[in-house]
Write a protein that holds these residues in place. Structure first.
Motif, short mmCIF file in Angstrom:
data_model
loop_
_atom_site.label_atom_id
_atom_site.label_comp_id
_atom_site.label_asym_id
_atom_site.label_seq_id
_atom_site.Cartn_x
_atom_site.Cartn_y
_atom_site.Cartn_z
N ASP A 97 -5.52 -10.46 4.03
CA ASP A 97 -6.12 -10.35 2.70
C ASP A 97 -5.61 -9.07 2.05
O ASP A 97 -5.40 -8.08 2.74
N GLN A 98 -5.39 -9.11 0.74
CA GLN A 98 -5.05 -7.89 0.02
C GLN A 98 -5.34 -8.06 -1.46
O GLN A 98 -5.33 -9.18 -1.97
N SER A 99 -5.61 -6.93 -2.11
CA SER A 99 -5.86 -6.99 -3.54
C SER A 99 -4.53 -7.24 -4.25
O SER A 99 -3.49 -6.79 -3.82
N GLU A 100 -4.61 -7.99 -5.34
CA GLU A 100 -3.42 -8.27 -6.14
C GLU A 100 -3.10 -7.05 -7.00
O GLU A 100 -4.01 -6.34 -7.41
N PRO A 101 -1.82 -6.82 -7.28
CA PRO A 101 -1.46 -5.69 -8.15
C PRO A 101 -2.19 -5.81 -9.49
O PRO A 101 -2.19 -6.88 -10.10
N GLU A 161 -5.30 -5.89 -9.95
CA GLU A 161 -6.63 -6.48 -9.76
C GLU A 161 -7.33 -5.84 -8.57
O GLU A 161 -7.48 -6.46 -7.52
N ASP A 174 -7.35 -0.35 -4.14
CA ASP A 174 -6.41 -1.35 -3.64
C ASP A 174 -6.54 -1.36 -2.12
O ASP A 174 -6.72 -0.30 -1.51
N LYS A 204 -5.34 -3.48 1.73
CA LYS A 204 -4.63 -4.51 2.49
C LYS A 204 -5.36 -4.60 3.83
O LYS A 204 -5.63 -3.59 4.47
#
Ligand code: ZN
Length: 159
Positions: free
Chosen positions: A23-27, A29, A12, A14
């Protein structure tokens, strides 16, 4: 298992630039990548070396190990005739290079028949602050090594 060459890593992240999250990874994903194959930016990949699942860290990546320095030579004038569609300032378009690769660029200005474009990466020259949590580390499959990238489960639809 430590992150070393040819491991597949789930993480994960951010990404913050100038105090703003860009930008950040989705929970649920996470980003999945193959370590040691330049799938992700150099400064982040270096810092991940040796980490294990569960590790959380922050890293500040300078442009030289991020999206590169801005190059003023990458600002070029194109002709309006080179564009098939309407042109919008600030939009990203794609040019095809002679070797077939695709080069994204941003339209900066339109003046009559002249279109000024910027081939720099939109994040070139920026200092990148990453917050990272390593979720999983595993060995790559032979197919992944052959392709040079990770395959997420059931998500192998590329050419
Ligand atoms: Zn593949």
């Amino acid at each position: 298992m430590n992150i070393t060459q040819d491991k597949v890593v789930e993480l994960d992240y951010k990404l913050t630039v100038n105090g703003e999250i860009v930008d950040q990874s989705e929970p649920g994903e996470p980003l999945v990548y193959l370590h040691g194959h330049s799938n992700i930016i150099e400064g982040l990949e270096k810092k991940l070396e040796g980490k294990v699942a569960g590790d959380t860290f922050q890293v500040t990546v300078q442009p030289e190990e991020g999206y590169g320095l801005r190059d003023e030579e990458s600002i070029e004038d194109l002709s309006r005739d080179d564009f098939e569609d309407d042109i919008e300032v600030g939009e990203t378009y794609y040019a095809q290079a002679e070797d077939g690769s695709v080069l994204p660029f941003t339209v900066m200005n339109v003046d009559g028949d002249t279109v000024q474009v910027d081939f720099n990466h939109p994040m070139a020259g920026m200092v990148l602050d990453f917050d990272v949590t390593v979720l999983a580390v595993r060995d790559a499959t032979p197919e992944e090594l052959e392709h040079g990238h990770a395959h997420a489960d059931g998500d192998h639809n590329h050419e």
